[in-house]
Design a protein around this motif. Structure first.
Motif, PDB file in Angstrom:
ATOM      1  N   ILE A 121       0.833  -1.210   0.000  1.00  0.00           N
ATOM      2  CA  ILE A 121       0.000   0.000   0.000  1.00  0.00           C
ATOM      3  C   ILE A 121       0.866   1.257   0.000  1.00  0.00           C
ATOM      4  N   SER A 122       1.939   1.264   0.803  1.00  0.00           N
ATOM      5  CA  SER A 122       2.772   2.477   0.824  1.00  0.00           C
ATOM      6  C   SER A 122       3.435   2.682  -0.536  1.00  0.00           C
ATOM      7  N   ARG A 123       3.787   1.581  -1.204  1.00  0.00           N
ATOM      8  CA  ARG A 123       4.387   1.738  -2.541  1.00  0.00           C
ATOM      9  C   ARG A 123       3.361   2.251  -3.543  1.00  0.00           C
ATOM     10  N   LEU A 124       2.142   1.767  -3.430  1.00  0.00           N
ATOM     11  CA  LEU A 124       1.098   2.263  -4.339  1.00  0.00           C
ATOM     12  C   LEU A 124       0.853   3.753  -4.110  1.00  0.00           C
ATOM     13  N   ARG A 155      -9.686   0.625  -2.262  1.00  0.00           N
ATOM     14  CA  ARG A 155     -10.013   2.064  -2.321  1.00  0.00           C
ATOM     15  C   ARG A 155      -9.970   2.678  -0.916  1.00  0.00           C
ATOM     16  N   SER A 156     -10.586   1.997   0.042  1.00  0.00           N
ATOM     17  CA  SER A 156     -10.669   2.585   1.382  1.00  0.00           C
ATOM     18  C   SER A 156      -9.306   2.600   2.075  1.00  0.00           C
ATOM     19  N   VAL A 157      -8.512   1.546   1.855  1.00  0.00           N
ATOM     20  CA  VAL A 157      -7.180   1.506   2.476  1.00  0.00           C
ATOM     21  C   VAL A 157      -6.289   2.602   1.865  1.00  0.00           C
ATOM     22  N   LEU A 158      -6.385   2.782   0.548  1.00  0.00           N
ATOM     23  CA  LEU A 158      -5.563   3.817  -0.107  1.00  0.00           C
ATOM     24  C   LEU A 158      -5.949   5.201   0.392  1.00  0.00           C
ATOM     25  N   ARG A 159      -7.247   5.407   0.498  1.00  0.00           N
ATOM     26  CA  ARG A 159      -7.745   6.716   0.936  1.00  0.00           C
ATOM     27  C   ARG A 159      -7.165   7.055   2.310  1.00  0.00           C
ATOM     28  N   GLU A 160      -7.203   6.065   3.201  1.00  0.00           N
ATOM     29  CA  GLU A 160      -6.714   6.311   4.563  1.00  0.00           C
ATOM     30  C   GLU A 160      -5.192   6.459   4.586  1.00  0.00           C
ATOM     31  N   ALA A 161      -4.514   5.609   3.805  1.00  0.00           N
ATOM     32  CA  ALA A 161      -3.052   5.646   3.821  1.00  0.00           C
ATOM     33  C   ALA A 161      -2.517   6.931   3.206  1.00  0.00           C
ATOM     34  N   ALA A 162      -3.312   7.553   2.320  1.00  0.00           N
ATOM     35  CA  ALA A 162      -2.835   8.762   1.628  1.00  0.00           C
ATOM     36  C   ALA A 162      -3.277  10.038   2.335  1.00  0.00           C
ATOM     37  N   ALA A 163      -3.998   9.899   3.438  1.00  0.00           N
ATOM     38  CA  ALA A 163      -4.563  11.084   4.102  1.00  0.00           C
ATOM     39  C   ALA A 163      -3.487  11.798   4.916  1.00  0.00           C
ATOM     40  N   ASP A 164      -2.802  12.723   4.274  1.00  0.00           N
ATOM     41  CA  ASP A 164      -1.734  13.447   4.986  1.00  0.00           C
ATOM     42  C   ASP A 164      -1.937  14.952   4.899  1.00  0.00           C
ATOM     43  N   GLY A 165      -3.151  15.371   4.591  1.00  0.00           N
ATOM     44  CA  GLY A 165      -3.429  16.808   4.559  1.00  0.00           C
ATOM     45  C   GLY A 165      -3.248  17.435   3.191  1.00  0.00           C
ATOM     46  N   ASP A 166      -2.776  16.683   2.203  1.00  0.00           N
ATOM     47  CA  ASP A 166      -2.627  17.235   0.847  1.00  0.00           C
ATOM     48  C   ASP A 166      -3.976  17.104   0.138  1.00  0.00           C
ATOM     49  N   ALA A 167      -4.752  18.174   0.211  1.00  0.00           N
ATOM     50  CA  ALA A 167      -6.139  18.109  -0.290  1.00  0.00           C
ATOM     51  C   ALA A 167      -6.180  17.904  -1.795  1.00  0.00           C
ATOM     52  N   ALA A 168      -5.216  18.496  -2.514  1.00  0.00           N
ATOM     53  CA  ALA A 168      -5.234  18.374  -3.981  1.00  0.00           C
ATOM     54  C   ALA A 168      -4.980  16.918  -4.380  1.00  0.00           C
ATOM     55  N   PHE A 169      -4.035  16.283  -3.707  1.00  0.00           N
ATOM     56  CA  PHE A 169      -3.754  14.865  -4.003  1.00  0.00           C
ATOM     57  C   PHE A 169      -4.958  14.006  -3.633  1.00  0.00           C
ATOM     58  N   ALA A 170      -5.548  14.305  -2.484  1.00  0.00           N
ATOM     59  CA  ALA A 170      -6.706  13.518  -2.046  1.00  0.00           C
ATOM     60  C   ALA A 170      -7.847  13.633  -3.058  1.00  0.00           C
ATOM     61  N   ALA A 171      -8.040  14.837  -3.592  1.00  0.00           N
ATOM     62  CA  ALA A 171      -9.123  15.036  -4.567  1.00  0.00           C
ATOM     63  C   ALA A 171      -8.810  14.266  -5.857  1.00  0.00           C
ATOM     64  N   TRP A 172      -7.551  14.309  -6.287  1.00  0.00           N
ATOM     65  CA  TRP A 172      -7.185  13.580  -7.518  1.00  0.00           C
ATOM     66  C   TRP A 172      -7.334  12.071  -7.305  1.00  0.00           C
ATOM     67  N   LEU A 173      -6.987  11.628  -6.110  1.00  0.00           N
ATOM     68  CA  LEU A 173      -7.113  10.189  -5.808  1.00  0.00           C
ATOM     69  C   LEU A 173      -8.568   9.734  -5.990  1.00  0.00           C
TER      70      LEU A 173
END
Ligand SMILES: NC(=O)c1ccc[n+]([C@@H]2O[C@H](COP(=O)([O-])OP(=O)(O)OC[C@H]3O[C@@H](n4cnc5c(N)ncnc54)[C@H](O)[C@@H]3O)[C@@H](O)[C@H]2O)c1
Ligand SMILES: O=P(O)(O)OC[C@@H](O)[C@@H](O)[C@H](O)[C@H](O)CO
Length: 450
Positions: A121-124, A155-173
């Motif tokens: 997951i971290s690599r993805l 999808r849910s694991v990626l969403r949580e693993a990528a949640a670091d406050g970067d809203a633009a990345f989160a929106a693109w995800l």
């Protein structure tokens, strides 16, 4: 004859994480039906497999046991890489021409890693972040592990693993990364040195890393591919609206029976699925499990009968030596998907299904017997010493509070019920042959198998 390429490999438009036997028997084989798509495949850790494949130009032999022309050469792996090749991984994920990422990372990989921990997951997430920065072209992820709702879980694991406050990345995800759900099926045991010899004898090819599989293959996918995809349907893949019923059919009937045999088989002296199905007692338990699970599958009876008949043939097929020890690995990640959903439904209907009781008892015996490979062994091995309630408490609070179920499982675990048939077994259908017929040393068997 050594394997090598005669023509240039196809351009890399797909990436795979978890290069192993199954990817090469399944997704890479399907992709080979479309010569316009090449794969860059990454292991998680292994350096030997990508080195051996690179020395063969990415080519490998697929030994399809039982097929008329059993050795095929597959050329869809344009590149093979070790997981440590992080820069190449990031570049591949960022490349706009790459439109698909497939994944086989074992059930245990589908969870949010602790911060800083290297994982699939971290690599993805790192790769998707590189894509977001570089091209942001949409991409589709295709999980191919035996995980229920694999698309939604990923999808849910990626969403949580990528949640670091970067809203633009989160929106693109959310908008640019699509995750499909799949059912994947093709029995592919680990390759043995004997398989390497057989490939050479049958084809004259000296392949250091062939794959052995069966003729049967199934791939159902539900989801979108805005950047395109290989024409997998040329090899029989099916795009469907929902995989849910088929996912349950496969996980409960095929994989559930596998787990039953994996834990109950060794105590009866059986080392492979084929050997276990040759044991009338174990084969009878599998039938009992299928009767139980089929009650909860909303598919036509004729279709389920056909599926079961195919499973009987597939499990008994000569040459596909699927070792029970391989299947027994990581039971804590498998039992909750393969057995417990059926058990819940049965208990809801007031029934105590014998095969589910036996598989849980045999699993507990497996924990007590040593040689355990499971990410939760630190808590489950001690729990197994206490009994069924402690084991189930670690997995499922509702089932752990079911006194009748706990008593039935404990009565089946060796050393607690003597050699007599338990009430569960005695109350079920008669075994196909008398228990006494199989004169194996049954130390470690559930009581009703002894
Ligand atoms: N073998 C089969 O018959 C079969 C059939 C259907 C689905 N699958 C799925 O494919 C998976 C792999 O099976 P296989 O037969 O290729 O096994 P394998 O041992 O040949 O390969 C497993 C691959 O997964 C990688 N891996 C292992 N643990 C990982 C982790 N925690 N994170 C990321 N990658 C990890 C390994 O490095 C290796 O590249 C299974 O776990 C299962 O979910 C297998
Ligand atoms: O691959 P695993 O470890 O999830 O499970 C072991 C087997 O049950 C599994 O590999 C089956 O053979 C496969 O799912 C058949 O398609």
């Amino acid at each position: 004859m050594l394997l090598d390429r005669e023509a240039e490999p196809a351009p890399v438009r797909a990436v795979h994480l978890g290069l192993g036997g199954f990817h090469r028997a399944h997704q890479a084989w399907y992709t080979a039906a479309d010569p316009e798509w090449g794969i860059a495949a990454y292991t998680f850790r292994s350096t030997e497999l990508p080195a051996a494949l690179t020395a063969q130009g990415g080519m490998y032999s697929l030994l399809v046991r039982g097929a008329d022309d059993p050795v095929r050469t597959v050329g869809s792996l344009s590149r093979a890489h070790a997981g440590a090749e992080a820069d190449q991984w990031l570049a591949d994920l960022a490349a706009p021409e790459v439109a698909v990422v497939t994944l086989t990372a074992t059930e245990a990989a589908y969870r949010v890693p602790p911060p800083g921990r290297d994982s699939a997951i971290s690599r993805l997430v790192a790769g998707l972040r590189a894509r977001f920065r570089a091209s942001a072209a949409p991409i589709t992820l295709v999980p191919c592990d035996n995980v229920p709702d694999n698309g939604a879980v990923l999808r849910s694991v990626l969403r949580e693993a990528a949640a670091d406050g970067d809203a633009a990345f989160a929106a693109w995800l959310e908008a640019g990364v699509l995750v499909v759900s799949t059912v994947v099926d093709r029995i592919t045991p680990a390759t043995t040195p004997a398989d390497v010899r057989v490939v050479h004898e049958l084809s004259g090819i000296r392949d250091a890393v062939p794959v052995v599989t069966e003729p049967y293959a199934e791939w159902l996918l539900a989801g979108d591919f805005p950047g395109g995809r290989p024409r997998w349907e040329r090899a029989g893949a099916r795009l469907v609206d929902s995989v849910d019923d088929y996912q349950r059919r496969k996980l409960w009937l095929l994989n559930g029976a596998h787990s039953l045999l994996a834990y109950a088989g060794p105590g009866r002296g059986r080392g492979t699925v084929r050997e276990a199905m040759d044991d009338p007692v174990l084969a009878g338990l599998v039938e009992s499990w299928w009767d139980t699970a089929a009650r909860h599958l909303p598919l036509p009876a004729a279709e389920l009968d056909e599926y079961r008949a195919a499973l009987r043939r597939r499990f008994a097929a000569p040459g596909v030596e699927h070792r029970l020890r391989q299947i027994a690995v990581d039971g804590s990640q498998k039992i909750p998907a393969r057995v417990l959903p059926v058990l819940h439904r049965e208990r809801g209907a007031g029934r105590l299904p014998e095969a589910a009781v036996v598989v849980l008892a045999a699993w507990i015996a497996h924990f007590r017997g040593g040689d355990v490979h499971d990410p939760r062994s630190a808590d489950l091995v001690p729990a197994a010493r206490s009994g069924a309630r402690a084991v189930l408490a670690a997995l499922d609070a509702d089932l752990a509070s079911d006194d009748e179920l706990i008593a039935a499982i404990d009565a089946e675990v060796p050393g607690t019920a003597g050699d007599e048939l338990s009430g569960v077994r005695a109350g079920g259908p008669p075994p196909a042959t008398p228990w006494q017929v199989v004169a194996t040393d049954c130390r470690g068997c559930p009581a009703s198998l002894a």
